[in-house]
Scaffold this motif. Structure first.
Motif, PDB file in Angstrom:
ATOM      1  N   MET A 187      40.168  43.685  37.760  1.00  0.00           N
ATOM      2  CA  MET A 187      40.442  42.761  38.600  1.00  0.00           C
ATOM      3  C   MET A 187      41.856  42.540  38.895  1.00  0.00           C
ATOM      4  O   MET A 187      42.833  41.370  39.224  1.00  0.00           O
ATOM      5  CB  MET A 187      40.476  41.569  37.683  1.00  0.00           C
ATOM      6  CG  MET A 187      40.804  41.175  36.305  1.00  0.00           C
ATOM      7  SD  MET A 187      40.401  40.049  35.425  1.00  0.00           S
ATOM      8  CE  MET A 187      42.314  38.975  36.268  1.00  0.00           C
ATOM      9  N   SER A 188      42.930  43.490  38.697  1.00  0.00           N
ATOM     10  CA  SER A 188      44.031  44.265  39.321  1.00  0.00           C
ATOM     11  C   SER A 188      44.744  43.708  40.282  1.00  0.00           C
ATOM     12  O   SER A 188      45.609  42.958  40.989  1.00  0.00           O
ATOM     13  CB  SER A 188      44.461  45.276  38.675  1.00  0.00           C
ATOM     14  OG  SER A 188      44.203  45.902  39.943  1.00  0.00           O
ATOM     15  N   ARG A 189      43.898  44.025  41.212  1.00  0.00           N
ATOM     16  CA  ARG A 189      44.544  43.195  42.980  1.00  0.00           C
ATOM     17  C   ARG A 189      43.052  42.480  43.587  1.00  0.00           C
ATOM     18  O   ARG A 189      43.270  41.796  44.281  1.00  0.00           O
ATOM     19  CB  ARG A 189      44.203  44.491  43.993  1.00  0.00           C
ATOM     20  CG  ARG A 189      45.907  45.199  43.153  1.00  0.00           C
ATOM     21  CD  ARG A 189      46.161  45.189  44.906  1.00  0.00           C
ATOM     22  NE  ARG A 189      47.621  46.518  44.095  1.00  0.00           N
ATOM     23  CZ  ARG A 189      48.512  45.851  44.077  1.00  0.00           C
ATOM     24  NH1 ARG A 189      48.935  44.528  43.807  1.00  0.00           N
ATOM     25  NH2 ARG A 189      50.074  46.520  43.691  1.00  0.00           N
ATOM     26  N   LYS A 190      42.368  41.952  43.068  1.00  0.00           N
ATOM     27  CA  LYS A 190      40.547  41.292  43.447  1.00  0.00           C
ATOM     28  C   LYS A 190      41.162  39.483  43.492  1.00  0.00           C
ATOM     29  O   LYS A 190      41.622  39.568  42.685  1.00  0.00           O
ATOM     30  CB  LYS A 190      39.849  41.921  42.653  1.00  0.00           C
ATOM     31  CG  LYS A 190      39.142  43.541  43.038  1.00  0.00           C
ATOM     32  CD  LYS A 190      37.851  43.747  42.703  1.00  0.00           C
ATOM     33  CE  LYS A 190      37.328  44.794  43.076  1.00  0.00           C
ATOM     34  NZ  LYS A 190      35.678  44.678  42.063  1.00  0.00           N
ATOM     35  N   LEU A 191      40.372  39.531  43.868  1.00  0.00           N
ATOM     36  CA  LEU A 191      40.584  37.964  43.773  1.00  0.00           C
ATOM     37  C   LEU A 191      39.237  36.892  44.206  1.00  0.00           C
ATOM     38  O   LEU A 191      38.572  36.243  43.921  1.00  0.00           O
ATOM     39  CB  LEU A 191      41.255  37.216  45.783  1.00  0.00           C
ATOM     40  CG  LEU A 191      42.641  38.257  45.509  1.00  0.00           C
ATOM     41  CD1 LEU A 191      43.337  37.131  47.020  1.00  0.00           C
ATOM     42  CD2 LEU A 191      43.565  37.429  45.153  1.00  0.00           C
ATOM     43  N   MET A 192      38.236  38.181  44.410  1.00  0.00           N
ATOM     44  CA  MET A 192      36.616  38.318  44.602  1.00  0.00           C
ATOM     45  C   MET A 192      35.564  39.029  43.946  1.00  0.00           C
ATOM     46  O   MET A 192      36.491  40.010  43.678  1.00  0.00           O
ATOM     47  CB  MET A 192      36.068  37.567  45.952  1.00  0.00           C
ATOM     48  CG  MET A 192      36.965  36.596  46.284  1.00  0.00           C
ATOM     49  SD  MET A 192      35.965  35.399  47.529  1.00  0.00           S
ATOM     50  CE  MET A 192      35.006  36.563  48.875  1.00  0.00           C
ATOM     51  N   ILE A 193      35.128  38.554  42.623  1.00  0.00           N
ATOM     52  CA  ILE A 193      34.196  39.322  41.888  1.00  0.00           C
ATOM     53  C   ILE A 193      32.955  38.761  42.161  1.00  0.00           C
ATOM     54  O   ILE A 193      32.460  37.958  41.838  1.00  0.00           O
ATOM     55  CB  ILE A 193      34.606  39.633  40.728  1.00  0.00           C
ATOM     56  CG1 ILE A 193      36.117  39.649  40.688  1.00  0.00           C
ATOM     57  CG2 ILE A 193      33.953  40.662  39.628  1.00  0.00           C
ATOM     58  CD1 ILE A 193      36.581  40.053  39.128  1.00  0.00           C
ATOM     59  N   GLU A 194      32.181  39.417  42.490  1.00  0.00           N
ATOM     60  CA  GLU A 194      30.638  39.655  42.944  1.00  0.00           C
ATOM     61  C   GLU A 194      29.728  39.984  41.869  1.00  0.00           C
ATOM     62  O   GLU A 194      30.008  41.583  41.472  1.00  0.00           O
ATOM     63  CB  GLU A 194      29.956  40.030  43.892  1.00  0.00           C
ATOM     64  CG  GLU A 194      30.594  40.256  45.486  1.00  0.00           C
ATOM     65  CD  GLU A 194      30.108  38.517  45.990  1.00  0.00           C
ATOM     66  OE1 GLU A 194      29.139  38.267  45.580  1.00  0.00           O
ATOM     67  OE2 GLU A 194      30.655  38.021  46.623  1.00  0.00           O
ATOM     68  N   ILE A 195      28.668  39.376  41.038  1.00  0.00           N
ATOM     69  CA  ILE A 195      27.636  40.135  40.451  1.00  0.00           C
ATOM     70  C   ILE A 195      26.317  39.285  40.610  1.00  0.00           C
ATOM     71  O   ILE A 195      25.532  38.418  40.076  1.00  0.00           O
ATOM     72  CB  ILE A 195      28.350  39.138  38.842  1.00  0.00           C
ATOM     73  CG1 ILE A 195      30.032  38.676  38.103  1.00  0.00           C
ATOM     74  CG2 ILE A 195      27.718  39.565  37.706  1.00  0.00           C
ATOM     75  CD1 ILE A 195      30.068  40.118  37.803  1.00  0.00           C
ATOM     76  N   PRO A 196      26.106  40.767  41.200  1.00  0.00           N
ATOM     77  CA  PRO A 196      25.040  39.984  42.431  1.00  0.00           C
ATOM     78  C   PRO A 196      23.163  40.447  41.049  1.00  0.00           C
ATOM     79  O   PRO A 196      22.637  39.132  41.190  1.00  0.00           O
ATOM     80  CB  PRO A 196      24.512  41.236  42.701  1.00  0.00           C
ATOM     81  CG  PRO A 196      26.056  42.497  42.754  1.00  0.00           C
ATOM     82  CD  PRO A 196      26.847  41.947  41.577  1.00  0.00           C
TER      83      PRO A 196
END
Length: 207
Positions: A34-43
């Motif tokens: 999550m260093s640069r991510k603003l969204m994380i998808e967990i399908p």
């Protein structure tokens, strides 16, 4: 399964709350990059996380871009957004207090309070019948009494170390703070079963 978008603050609160979701049985990857991510998808779980600044989480939830979110009680009291508070997660526990230089009294004519929580501070002093001038600052609040800008500061305290290091002492305990699970009022109606499932799973952990 209904899709759910969850707004969370980056950093320690995210880590603690994410671990709580894993511990309560949600199928989430143990490690998230999550260093640069603003969204994380967990399908697999039909969950999407939005990573935001703590003050922005209630805004996202109020406007419905996130169905639920995790926000500090300090943020909720300060912003007074139209969201449902569902559960005290009992994580990131601290409190809001007033502090100042030792053995000092407040100016009797127009005491000045420096804070990044102007609404919380104003409401507190109004409740105890004190008329004060609020000076809103965004960083290094501890400086204010030291340079004569304010008689007191109102700020978050977790260990009290920062106050001690800057030669300040606590005067009044204003309110306890911890992270809360909040929901958008429309999502709470439309996605009631899914949200209630999360609440009941997390409640078992909290209790």
């Amino acid at each position: 399964m209904t899709e759910l978008t969850i707004a969370m603050p980056k950093g320690r609160i995210f880590e603690e709350a994410y671990q709580m979701l894993i511990d309560s049985g949600f199928n989430l990857p143990e490690e998230v990059e999550m260093s640069r991510k603003l969204m994380i998808e967990i399908p697999e779980e039909k969950i999407r996380f939005i990573l935001a600044k703590p003050m922005d989480v209630p805004v996202y939830v109020e406007h419905g871009v996130a169905d639920i979110g995790i926000a500090g009680k300090d943020t909720l009291l300060e912003l007074k957004r139209n969201v449902h508070e569902l559960l005290d997660l009992k994580i990131s526990q601290c409190y809001i207090a007033s502090a100042g230089l030792p053995n000092t009294t407040m100016n009797e004519i127009a005491p000045r309070i420096a804070t990044k929580y102007p609404n919380i501070a104003m409401n507190y002093y109004k409740e105890i019948g004190e008329q004060v001038e609020i000076i809103e600052l965004n960083g290094s609040i501890e400086l204010a009494p030291m340079i004569g800008l304010a008689d007191r500061i109102v700020d978050i305290v977790s260990t009290g170390r920062t106050l001690k290091e800057n030669g300040l002492v606590e005067y009044e305990h204003i309110t306890d703070v911890s992270s809360r699970l909040i929901a958008n009022p429309v999502s709470y109606r439309m996605k009631s079963a899914r949200i209630q499932e999360i609440v009941s799973r997390l409640k078992k952990l909290v209790n």
